[in-house]
Motif scaffolding. Structure first.
Motif, PDB file in Angstrom:
ATOM      1  N   THR A  54      -1.530 -11.369  10.848  1.00  0.00           N
ATOM      2  CA  THR A  54      -0.904  -9.609  11.345  1.00  0.00           C
ATOM      3  C   THR A  54      -1.962  -9.188  11.760  1.00  0.00           C
ATOM      4  O   THR A  54      -3.287  -9.897  12.713  1.00  0.00           O
ATOM      5  N   TYR A  99       1.713  -7.243   2.676  1.00  0.00           N
ATOM      6  CA  TYR A  99       0.255  -7.785   2.429  1.00  0.00           C
ATOM      7  C   TYR A  99      -0.165  -8.341   1.096  1.00  0.00           C
ATOM      8  O   TYR A  99       0.757  -7.881   0.228  1.00  0.00           O
ATOM      9  N   CYS A 138      -4.440  -4.947   4.094  1.00  0.00           N
ATOM     10  CA  CYS A 138      -5.286  -4.197   4.720  1.00  0.00           C
ATOM     11  C   CYS A 138      -5.233  -3.352   4.507  1.00  0.00           C
ATOM     12  O   CYS A 138      -5.991  -2.477   3.354  1.00  0.00           O
ATOM     13  N   THR A 141      -5.742  -6.474   8.620  1.00  0.00           N
ATOM     14  CA  THR A 141      -4.946  -5.018   9.660  1.00  0.00           C
ATOM     15  C   THR A 141      -5.576  -4.071   8.891  1.00  0.00           C
ATOM     16  O   THR A 141      -5.955  -3.685   7.963  1.00  0.00           O
TER      17      THR A 141
END
Length: 554
Positions: A553, A2, A29, A210
């Motif tokens: 993601t 990420y 994330c 995410t």
């Protein structure tokens, strides 16, 4: 892999995740050690009474024995759930005094004066009273008046007025000096508006975001002096995640410094003591812990209107459950600490240094000790304590709790001001306006002398849940991050939470921590876009493809 990995989905982390992922070219994330915020106790405001004394959505830490508190261990509830402590707090929306932020700027942190941070407070806010020069509308965080305040709170405010204090309609308005009134709360339609509700829940379907829950970060990963990712445990298994651009610690004032030390960044002697390899020496990590020391008095009441343990109280609560289910009104919308005020311990000082929280029930030991019957309580806390503490490590085990030593009342001046605060609180509670509610003083009926007041403070005082300062912002050798919240001496690593505050604000810390997340997001996005623009210009001369492909993601 990420662009940004954020550790901690609390007040700052949720704001960061929202603002960074608003750019679809950026992948984010967000790691959270706690669970999803599905519990009704999180969303029903009065549910705080069931969370604070338990381990439900709560780290429920303990401090080291405190000499200033008769060697007692204090209690440190912190949110372990999406939204962090904003999901278990009393929802009070307070920013503090403008002088708090001006002091940060004057200490060498450009961009952090009150006039410079006010736009970020306003951007995050949806003020139900409407917009003005001090308040914003349209932001994710709903700020509202209490829907069903208890009548006794009006009597408390009247008692303050009888003792000469002004009635304050907006504790976040211009030039507030001293007075009493109702608190505004982070609620929407009678339900808690945590940082998760405000910033995270509406965007969980973004493909570039995410969120991983029950993911306990154990260390930051490095390539030399550059942070490259995070190791975490989930379902008793280890995982690693890579950050192309930055790792951002938003784990709070107790756990962000802990994670830095577990990763080899911090005071040399602390790391050597636990056999942790030193990656970068920063002696200020974990130092400068500040918190609002707080004393709570409680009074029984012949009135059954307050929240209490009794047969009438039980029937009242059943009606309240129906009111809440059908109309989102009634006792279940209470944040318990509905009213309060700001006082000066000395008439000669300009800015209030004491805060009151008036509570519509008997409160004892953070709600861990219950009393039959009805009554009310009042907190008095010291807003700008001189005492300082530290956060350290018990061991190199990342699953162990940190060492928490607030150093409460280690400075004599703090005790002197708490004694004055106790007296001022008692004067208000003894005013005629509360006479019809007043019963028996549970703890201090026979306390009269200053030494007796000192002793009861040592026996009963504790935190009011506002730890800050352990990754202090600044540019001296004791600072941990610079004014852009980058960790000194390390690339690709920032700390964005209450731990970066150089000094504690004069009030509740949730709104200021969200502001820090808002401001940090702008600094990070500016740096990202500047970097991308430079690389694109460079690559345009080389005929290359765009530098930052979007990673989908799930």
């Amino acid at each position: 892999m990420y662009d940004y990995v954020i550790v901690g989905a609390g007040s700052a982390g949720c704001a960061l995740a929202n603002r960074l992922s608003a750019d679809p070219s950026i992948s984010v994330c967000l790691l959270e050690a706690g669970k999803r915020d599905r519990s009704p106790l999180v969303h029903i405001p009065l549910g705080v009474a069931g969370i604070m004394p338990t381990r439900h959505a709560n780290w429920a830490f303990q401090t080291e024995p405190q000499p200033g508190l008769g060697d007692r261990r204090g209690y440190q509830p912190r949110g372990k759930v999406l939204g962090g402590s904003s999901s278990i707090n009393a929802m009070i929306y307070i920013r503090g005094h403008r002088s708090d932020y001006d002091a940060w700027s004057q200490e060498g942190n450009p961009g952090w004066s009150f006039d410079e941070v006010l736009p970020y407070f306003k951007r995050s806010e949806n003020q139900e009273r409407g917009a003005n020069e001090h308040h914003g509308i349209g932001g994710p965080l709903n700020v509202a008046d209490l829907r069903s305040p208890h009548a006794i709170c009006e009597s408390f405010i009247a008692a303050g007025q009888q003792k000469g204090y002004a009635r304050i309609e907006d504790f976040n308005g211009p030039d507030i000096t001293e007075g009493v009134g109702y608190y505004q709360v982070t609620q929407q339609e009678g339900a808690r508006c945590s940082a998760a509700t405000a910033f995270l829940t509406p965007i969980l379907d973004r493909p570039n975001l995410t969120v991983v829950t029950e993911a306990h970060a154990t260390r930051v990963l490095f390539d030399g002096k550059r942070a490259t990712g995070v190791r975490y445990r989930k379902n008793d298994q280890g995982h690693e995640i890579t950050a192309n651009r930055e790792v951002i610690l938003s784990a709070g004032a107790l756990q962000s410094p802990q994670l830095l030390m577990l990763s080899g960044i911090g005071p040399r002697d602390e790391l050597e003591r636990h056999g942790i390899e030193l990656r970068h020496e920063l002696p200020g990590v974990g130092q400068n812990l500040q918190d609002h020391i707080d004393y709570v008095t409680a009074v029984t009441s012949p009135s059954k209107e307050t929240i209490g343990l009794s047969v009438p109280g039980s029937w009242d609560m059943l009606r309240a459950m129906n009111d809440y289910r059908r109309y989102r009104i009634g006792k279940l919308t209470s944040n318990v600490a509905e009213a309060g005020g700001f006082l000066r311990s000395d008439p000669g000082i300009d800015v209030p240094d004491l805060q009151l929280h008036f509570v519509v029930t008997i409160l004892d030991d953070h709600g861990r000790k219950l009393h039959a019957g009805h009554g009310y309580s009042c907190h008095v806390c010291l807003l700008r304590p001189k005492s300082r503490g530290r956060v350290g490590l018990h061991s190199a085990n990342p699953m162990a709790a940190p060492v928490i030593d607030p150093g409460f009342l280690s400075e004599e001046e703090d005790m002197q001001k708490m004694v004055r605060g106790f007296k001022l609180m008692r004067e208000i509670l003894s005013a005629p306006a509360l006479a019809s509610y007043r019963g028996r003083d549970l703890y201090t009926a026979d306390v009269r002398t200053d030494e007796e007041i000192r002793e009861v403070i040592r026996q009963r005082a504790d935190t009011v849940y506002h730890p800050i300062g352990t990754c202090r912002m600044g540019h001296d050798e004791g600072a941990v991050v610079d004014s852009e919240l980058k960790v000194h001496g390390i690339d690709g690593l920032r700390v964005v939470d209450a731990s970066v505050m150089p000094t504690i604000v004069s009030g509740n810390t949730n709104a200021p921590t969200i502001m820090i997340g808002e401001k940090a997001s702008d600094m990070i996005l500016f740096a990202t876009r500047s970097s991308s623009s430079s690389r694109e210009k460079e690559q345009s001369h080389q005929g290359s493809q765009p530098v930052w492909p979007v990673e989908a993601t799930v």
